[in-house]
Design an enzyme around this catalytic site. Structure first.
Site, short mmCIF file in Angstrom:
data_model
loop_
_atom_site.label_atom_id
_atom_site.label_comp_id
_atom_site.label_asym_id
_atom_site.label_seq_id
_atom_site.Cartn_x
_atom_site.Cartn_y
_atom_site.Cartn_z
CD GLU A 195 46.94 32.11 46.66
OE1 GLU A 195 48.51 31.77 45.70
OE2 GLU A 195 46.58 32.94 45.84
CG ASP B 20 44.16 33.29 43.24
OD1 ASP B 20 45.97 33.06 43.67
OD2 ASP B 20 44.17 34.47 42.85
#
Length: 630
Positions: free
Chosen positions: A317, A275
């Protein structure tokens, strides 16, 4: 069936024994037939034609039952991710066996055959860690444990084993950029300026430092700095103020995070969705994104994975244009996979305005990536549908089309699920999945979209697209939980409510979106060109047509999509050197419908009539000819 029944029963017995150890009487007392009922309930014996003949798919014969091929180990191919179909699963929303109103890992174990039947290759788990859940789990309070609502570490180990027993894989969300303010490191860090954990985070006397960095959550956060009264300094955060950023300049932090990866890899996970990776390092005079030290650390992380856990994968991401995301592949020494964020809003633009050039342009801007790397694509996920990478004019048009009510907007995006976005129109939904499964990249399905679930825009933040999955029509809370109160209400409106939209009904109805997606996945697995082949865009005289060839040399497929609401007749041509040189028939692999192939001036071509939002996948390698008229 590719699987032998005896082998399947062995695995079911093993899973049943594992469940027995976890003391879940409702599951322990199930027979082998009960454990298999998800497979037998799916309607394979009654599959029938579900869509019209004009450019749509027809389901396989009644004696067909789809299963994955058996694999000795879940890491028998280091490039498995290039052809995989991923499924984004929110444990909290999937199945509650403890009666606390939240899904848990043993509930997810009980539903794995459902995912296996759909054709899923790899499950991506949203955050599973202890957390105050101010940001729904992306505020981590302990990297090496399981949120108590979801069960225990032993439950998670049972889940991983059960996933692998079905020849599927599992990757987990990994959040390296920041922790929760409840994490023990931050509590120590803010206890005094001379605490050993002080330098685990970024502190400053000056809240104008790094002023070129944008504020990401601009709807709620006035600054990237928050004042800490106890120690009299500001701490840095790129997201919510309850999510202080870790200080990756500190070697101890880097080592801590490598140890976090090791913890989960030793349990058996097959990789990580990493992330918010662009924000790991800061530097004055920059926007604090994509800095060279970030890439240096990520390369070190990848080298460590390859040395110690070959076959495990890292998914980046980085919500940026593909030319910028390209850096995160490195020379095949950084990430194995990365999201292709901009292609997603272009799909919605094409469907809204009936023009394919939106897709063509972003694909032309997509750079080549290393041979062993892969893009990842999706239609929806757990966040708002981001419109960051479109123009202001395009954003306004998309908001007007897909989010006419103010409550549907969030930040610079739209907080709606797939079915409501596309007006619950099966033709649009099927076409969107045709694009997802045939454009470059490994596709990700978001939980519940395979049955056409709706949303609840009146829940705060992005929680409206994170409601419990709907299993049945007659059980309490749609079969999700027996609790009186849930973490979020099940959708219960006249259109998308669980009485009408649920997994049981979808599996029993062979014309449902579930079976349409399942069929596309089945066909996709037969054609490696969709996962590893090159893409050649074909220009036609019709702006409504998105036509392209996926070419893996020995497997070549021509895909023709009509992104408009009108019936379109189109001539599509390509180089005669592409595909099989013998035969004058093309076959739609979805319907077995045949199309005549002609050769003119050194080019091949075919004429296709597509209904509104229709599509065909034509095999260019299958040798077939018209029968001899004599």
């Amino acid at each position: 069936e590719l699987r032998k029944r005896s082998g399947r029963e062995t695995k079911l017995k093993r899973s049943k024994a594992m469940l027995d150890q976890q003391s879940f009487p409702g599951l322990i007392n199930s027979s082998l037939d009960d454990l298999q009922r998800v497979d037998t309930r799916c309607g394979d014996d009654t599959l029938r034609s579900s869509l019209s003949e004009s450019g749509r798919h027809i389901f396989p014969p009644s004696n067909f039952a789809f299963r994955h091929e058996e694999a000795e180990t879940p890491t028998d191919s280091k490039l498995w991710y290039k052809e995989a179909v991923f499924y984004e699963l929110y444990i909290r929303a999937f199945c509650d066996t403890s009666g606390n109103g939240c899904g848990d890992f043993m509930g997810a174990v009980s539903k794995l055959d459902y995912l296996h039947n759909l054709g899923v290759d790899c499950i991506w788990l949203l955050p599973i860690y202890p957390s105050p859940r101010f940001d729904d789990g992306y505020d981590v309070a302990d990297y090496c444990n399981i949120h108590p609502d979801y069960g225990t570490l032993d439950d998670f180990k049972t889940f991983v084993q059960a996933v692998h027993d079905r020849s599927m894989r599992v990757i987990v969300d990994y959040i390296p950029n920041h922790t929760s303010s409840d994490h023990k490191w931050f509590k120590e860090s803010r206890s005094s300026r001379d605490n050993p954990y002080r330098d685990y985070y970024v502190w400053s006397d000056d809240n104008t430092k790094y002023s070129d960095a944008r504020i990401i959550f601009n709807d709620t956060e006035p600054s990237n700095w928050t004042w800490d009264e106890k120690t009299g300094q500001y701490y840095w955060h790129r997201f919510y103020s309850t999510q202080p950023d870790l200080n990756f300049e500190n070697p101890k932090v880097q080592e801590e995070m490598i140890n976090v990866l090791k913890f989960w890899l030793d349990i058996g996970v097959d990789g990580f969705r990493c992330d918010a990776v662009p924000y790991l390092f800061e530097a004055e005079g920059t926007n604090c994104e994509n800095l060279p030290p970030t890439h240096a650390y990520l390369k070190r992380q990848r080298a460590w994975i390859e040395k110690n856990y070959p076959g495990r994968v890292l998914l980046s991401e980085a919500c940026m244009l593909p030319k910028d995301v390209r850096e995160y592949f490195g020379d095949d020494d950084e990430f194995h996979m990365a999201f292709h964020f901009p292609v997603m809003p272009r799909i919605y633009m094409a469907l809204a305005f009936g023009k394919s050039h939106y897709l063509k342009e972003i694909l032309e801007e997509t750079p080549q990536i290393p041979k062993n790397c892969q893009w990842v694509t999706f239609l929806r996920n757990h966040d708002e549908l981001t419109l960051e990478m479109v123009t202001d004019e395009e954003r306004d048009l998309l908001w007007n089309t897909y989010a006419p009510e103010k409550r549907m907007k969030l930040n610079r995006g739209i907080r709606r699920r797939l079915a409501p976005l596309l007006q619950n129109d099966r033709k649009r939904l099927d076409l969107a999945h045709s694009l997802l499964f045939t454009l470059p990249g490994s596709p990700i399905l978001y939980y519940g979209d395979e049955i056409g679930m709706g949303d609840n825009i009146w829940l705060e933040d992005r929680n409206g697209v994170r409601t419990p999955i709907q299993w049945t029509s007659d059980d309490k809370h749609g079969g999700f939980s027996s609790a009186d109160e849930l973490y979020a209400p099940v959708i219960d409106d006249p259109v998308y409510g669980y009485v009408r939209v649920n997994a049981q009904a979808a599996m029993n109805d062979s014309s449902s979106i579930f079976h349409a997606i399942k069929q596309m996945i089945r066909i996709r697995k037969k054609h490696p060109s969709f996962g590893t082949g090159s893409l050649l865009w074909l220009d036609t005289e019709r702006k409504e047509i998105a036509a392209y060839i996926r070419d893996a040399e020995w497997d070549v497929v021509l895909v023709v999509n009509n992104v408009s609401s009108e019936t379109v007749e189109v001539w599509v041509e390509w180089s005669a050197e592409i595909g099989e040189k013998h035969g004058n028939l093309l076959v739609d692999v979805l319907t077995e419908q045949k199309y005549k192939c002609e050769v003119k001036d050194g080019k091949k071509g075919t004429r296709v009539v597509l209904s509104p939002f229709g599509f065909v996948w034509l095999d260019l390698m299958r040798k077939q000819s018209f029968p001899d008229q004599n």
